[in-house]
Design a protein around this motif. Structure first.
Motif, mmCIF file in Angstrom:
data_model
loop_
_atom_site.group_PDB
_atom_site.id
_atom_site.type_symbol
_atom_site.label_atom_id
_atom_site.label_comp_id
_atom_site.label_asym_id
_atom_site.label_seq_id
_atom_site.Cartn_x
_atom_site.Cartn_y
_atom_site.Cartn_z
ATOM 1 N N LEU A 1 3.963 15.526 0.500
ATOM 2 C CA LEU A 1 4.411 14.231 1.008
ATOM 3 C C LEU A 1 4.225 13.923 2.584
ATOM 4 C CD1 LEU A 1 7.467 14.621 2.450
ATOM 5 C CD2 LEU A 1 7.995 14.788 0.071
ATOM 6 N N GLY A 2 4.452 12.873 3.042
ATOM 7 C CA GLY A 2 4.395 12.428 4.438
ATOM 8 C C GLY A 2 5.865 12.026 4.790
ATOM 9 N N SER A 3 6.332 12.620 5.918
ATOM 10 C CA SER A 3 7.789 12.277 6.466
ATOM 11 C C SER A 3 7.863 12.292 7.903
ATOM 12 C CB SER A 3 8.434 13.364 5.964
ATOM 13 O OG SER A 3 8.115 14.599 6.428
ATOM 14 N N ALA B 1 12.770 9.418 7.214
ATOM 15 C CA ALA B 1 12.307 8.990 6.040
ATOM 16 C C ALA B 1 11.057 9.818 5.275
ATOM 17 C CB ALA B 1 11.654 7.484 6.414
ATOM 18 N N PHE B 2 10.771 9.611 4.102
ATOM 19 C CA PHE B 2 9.602 10.329 3.495
ATOM 20 C C PHE B 2 8.981 9.500 2.464
ATOM 21 C CE2 PHE B 2 13.386 12.010 1.319
ATOM 22 C CZ PHE B 2 13.086 11.701 -0.089
ATOM 23 N N GLY B 3 7.803 9.726 2.111
ATOM 24 C CA GLY B 3 6.995 9.136 1.172
ATOM 25 C C GLY B 3 6.188 9.913 0.152
ATOM 26 N N MET B 4 6.613 10.122 -1.207
ATOM 27 C CA MET B 4 5.882 11.082 -1.951
ATOM 28 C C MET B 4 5.027 10.377 -3.269
ATOM 29 S SD MET B 4 8.411 13.955 -3.542
ATOM 30 C CE MET B 4 9.524 13.010 -4.472
ATOM 31 N N TYR C 1 -0.507 0.261 -4.318
ATOM 32 C CA TYR C 1 -1.756 0.110 -4.470
ATOM 33 C C TYR C 1 -2.799 0.360 -3.148
ATOM 34 C CZ TYR C 1 0.329 -2.830 -7.868
ATOM 35 O OH TYR C 1 1.345 -3.130 -9.040
ATOM 36 N N ARG C 2 -4.009 1.091 -3.632
ATOM 37 C CA ARG C 2 -4.943 1.047 -2.653
ATOM 38 C C ARG C 2 -6.295 0.924 -3.264
ATOM 39 N NH1 ARG C 2 -2.463 6.070 0.860
ATOM 40 N NH2 ARG C 2 -0.437 4.889 1.078
ATOM 41 N N MET C 3 -7.372 0.576 -2.572
ATOM 42 C CA MET C 3 -8.712 0.504 -3.047
ATOM 43 C C MET C 3 -9.230 1.981 -2.988
ATOM 44 S SD MET C 3 -10.766 -2.770 -1.862
ATOM 45 C CE MET C 3 -9.452 -4.060 -1.281
ATOM 46 N N HIS D 1 2.070 5.513 -7.907
ATOM 47 C CA HIS D 1 3.393 5.453 -7.863
ATOM 48 C C HIS D 1 4.019 6.319 -6.590
ATOM 49 C CE1 HIS D 1 2.612 4.307 -11.840
ATOM 50 N NE2 HIS D 1 3.800 3.604 -11.866
ATOM 51 N N GLN D 2 4.819 5.796 -5.673
ATOM 52 C CA GLN D 2 5.428 6.378 -4.728
ATOM 53 C C GLN D 2 6.984 6.575 -4.831
ATOM 54 O OE1 GLN D 2 4.073 4.948 -1.030
ATOM 55 N NE2 GLN D 2 2.548 6.552 -0.756
ATOM 56 N N ILE D 3 7.676 7.425 -4.143
ATOM 57 C CA ILE D 3 8.993 7.290 -4.167
ATOM 58 C C ILE D 3 9.396 7.659 -2.718
ATOM 59 C CG2 ILE D 3 9.365 9.953 -4.627
ATOM 60 C CD1 ILE D 3 11.962 8.810 -6.222
ATOM 61 N N GLU D 4 10.056 6.675 -2.174
ATOM 62 C CA GLU D 4 10.278 6.576 -0.578
ATOM 63 C C GLU D 4 11.695 7.127 -0.388
ATOM 64 O OE1 GLU D 4 8.008 5.318 1.088
ATOM 65 O OE2 GLU D 4 8.719 5.028 3.260
ATOM 66 N N GLY D 5 12.127 7.718 0.608
ATOM 67 C CA GLY D 5 13.361 8.181 0.845
ATOM 68 C C GLY D 5 13.665 7.957 2.260
ATOM 69 N N THR E 1 0.818 -1.275 -0.007
ATOM 70 C CA THR E 1 -0.044 0.070 -0.115
ATOM 71 C C THR E 1 0.861 1.227 -0.115
ATOM 72 O OG1 THR E 1 -0.182 0.072 2.301
ATOM 73 C CG2 THR E 1 -1.976 -1.238 1.287
ATOM 74 N N HIS E 2 2.170 1.114 0.209
ATOM 75 C CA HIS E 2 3.098 2.106 0.097
ATOM 76 C C HIS E 2 4.624 1.501 0.046
ATOM 77 C CE1 HIS E 2 3.240 1.915 5.041
ATOM 78 N NE2 HIS E 2 3.382 0.694 4.212
ATOM 79 N N THR E 3 5.509 2.441 -0.608
ATOM 80 C CA THR E 3 6.922 1.781 -0.625
ATOM 81 C C THR E 3 7.635 1.959 0.642
ATOM 82 O OG1 THR E 3 7.283 4.346 -1.343
ATOM 83 C CG2 THR E 3 7.106 2.838 -3.087
ATOM 84 N N SER E 4 6.964 2.337 1.967
ATOM 85 C CA SER E 4 7.609 2.159 2.920
ATOM 86 C C SER E 4 8.414 0.757 3.241
ATOM 87 C CB SER E 4 6.716 2.709 4.109
ATOM 88 O OG SER E 4 6.373 3.894 3.904
ATOM 89 N N PRO E 5 7.721 -0.352 3.034
ATOM 90 C CA PRO E 5 8.162 -1.731 3.257
ATOM 91 C C PRO E 5 9.717 -1.852 2.757
ATOM 92 C CG PRO E 5 6.458 -1.883 1.798
ATOM 93 C CD PRO E 5 6.172 -0.598 2.322
HETATM 94 N N1 PHE Z 1 4.118 5.523 3.591
HETATM 95 C C1 PHE Z 1 3.243 6.821 3.805
HETATM 96 C C2 PHE Z 1 2.129 7.006 2.974
HETATM 97 O O1 PHE Z 1 2.018 6.203 1.982
HETATM 98 C C3 PHE Z 1 4.318 7.986 3.484
HETATM 99 C C4 PHE Z 1 5.435 8.183 4.413
HETATM 100 C C5 PHE Z 1 6.630 7.377 4.241
HETATM 101 C C6 PHE Z 1 5.360 8.804 5.857
HETATM 102 C C7 PHE Z 1 7.747 7.706 5.075
HETATM 103 C C8 PHE Z 1 6.341 8.921 6.596
HETATM 104 C C9 PHE Z 1 7.558 8.337 6.366
HETATM 105 O O2 PHE Z 1 1.364 7.776 3.067
#
Ligand code: PHE
Length: 353
Positions: free
Chosen positions: A284-286, A308-311, A198-200, A211-215, A172-176
């Motif tokens: 983004l979230g971070s 970490a961040f996800g955008m 993927y999300r419903m 698409h996301q990009i994780e940092g 559901t996100h690139t965080s894994p």
């Molecule tokens: N995974 C979060 C999301 O999909 C974004 C995020 C990544 C937030 C990393 C904080 C740190 O919304």
């Protein structure tokens, strides 16, 4: 004999093709040709007669023979000329148009982001799109009762009765990928992870696949200040203009503290302008990585810390290239792809900050 000569020379020069010429040759010089037959008569002549007639016949034969050969050569030359003319190729003509595909804006923007983060020392990490629920949730400190785990958001893989493998989801996100990269490399580490998630969800700004990009950066003394610098550096390079960010306190189970990040923007005649005005747009979230997350990745939180961040990549593409509707990204409409797509050799446009 003079008459023979004239007749045959005329026929030779009148012969239109190789077959006609061969016919003339046989008629004159073939085994039963007119000249050959006359030569056979020589035996019946008196020696004096034989000498003069024989000489004249030999001469006539040689003359016709070389006329035949000359005509043959002329014919072959003409044929070659014809061929050369027919097969002539003008290599200076412009090439015929061939339909060419375009680079999808998501691919283009992924390349652009990768190039900018690479300049700051981030390498690209990857993970599977079908992920275990441990990597997607538990390792990221998302408890079983967390709302994001419930079925309305997450695609769960079907499991037959008796299948004992751990439950799998479409990530559901690139965080894994944070967890996988930590397990593979340990600390210190600096990675980005672009990819599909993927999300419903489905409306003008949401698609079930996007698409996301994780940092992620982990070191001895990484702080929110590093996060802010990296993000501002990134946005400025990505949009080609100085972009201010605004950090708003937020909550994610895997970061503490957490922040949602907005970028500066304004609306001018219905057009969005990034990097000017007093509007803000959430992108983004971070946050600082939660100690439990570091531990799940095999890293000692007393020794190391990280941000970490996800955008959303699709969203970044919409903002940079003025694309209004997210759903069009995945409809494979050729007109859309030709309009918004990029040439294969177009370098990603990034600007030094
Ligand atoms: N995974 C979060 C999301 O999909 C974004 C995020 C990544 C937030 C990393 C904080 C740190 O919304």
């Amino acid at each position: 004999m003079d008459q023979l000569r004239e007749t045959y020379l005329a026929r030779i020069s009148a012969a239109a093709d190789a077959a006609a010429l061969e016919e003339v040759r046989l008629a004159a010089l073939g085994k039963k040709g007119e000249i050959s037959l006359m030569m056979r008569e020589l035996g019946k002549m008196s020696p004096e007669e034989r000498q003069t007639t024989g000489k004249a016949l030999n001469q006539l034969r040689d003359e016709l023979d070389s006329a035949l050969r000359a005509r043959k050569t002329t014919m072959e030359d003409a044929a070659l000329d014809e061929r050369l003319k027919a097969e002539w190729l003008d290599v200076t003509l412009p090439a015929r148009h061939r339909a060419r595909g375009t680079i999808h804006p998501v691919s283009q923007v992924t390349e652009e982001c990768t190039a900018i983060f690479a300049d700051m020392g981030f390498r690209v990490a990857e993970g599977p799109q079908i992920e275990t629920d441990w990597y997607n949730f538990d390792a990221l400190n998302i408890a079983p009762e967390h709302p994001a785990r419930q079925e309305h958001d997450t695609f769960f893989m079907h499991r037959a009765p008796g299948d004992n493998r751990p439950p799998h989801v479409l990530r559901t996100h690139t965080s894994p990928v944070q967890i996988r990269a930590m397990q593979e490399q340990g600390a210190p580490i600096r990675v980005i992870a672009p990819g599909r998630v993927y999300r419903m969800d489905m409306d003008q700004t949401h698609a079930p696949m996007f698409h996301q990009i994780e940092g992620m950066a982990i070191d001895r003394d990484i702080s929110m200040a590093n996060l802010k610098w990296v993000l501002e550096e990134f946005f400025t390079a990505f949009f080609g203009t100085k972009v201010k960010t605004r950090f708003r306190a937020s909550h994610f189970p895997f970061t503490e503290p957490s922040a949602e990040v907005d970028i500066q923007c304004s609306w001018v005649n219905g057009q969005l302008r990034v990097g000017e005005g007093d509007g803000w747009l959430e992108v983004l979230g971070s946050g600082m990585m939660h100690p439990k997350v570091l531990r799940a990745g095999g890293i000692d939180p007393d020794q190391w810390q990280g941000f970490a961040f996800g955008m959303g990549i699709d969203r970044m593409a919409m903002l940079k290239y003025g694309i209004p509707d997210l759903r069009a990204f995945f409809e494979s409409d050729l007109r859309w792809l030709r309009h918004y797509g990029f040439g294969a050799l177009e370098a990603p446009s990034v600007h030094a900050g």
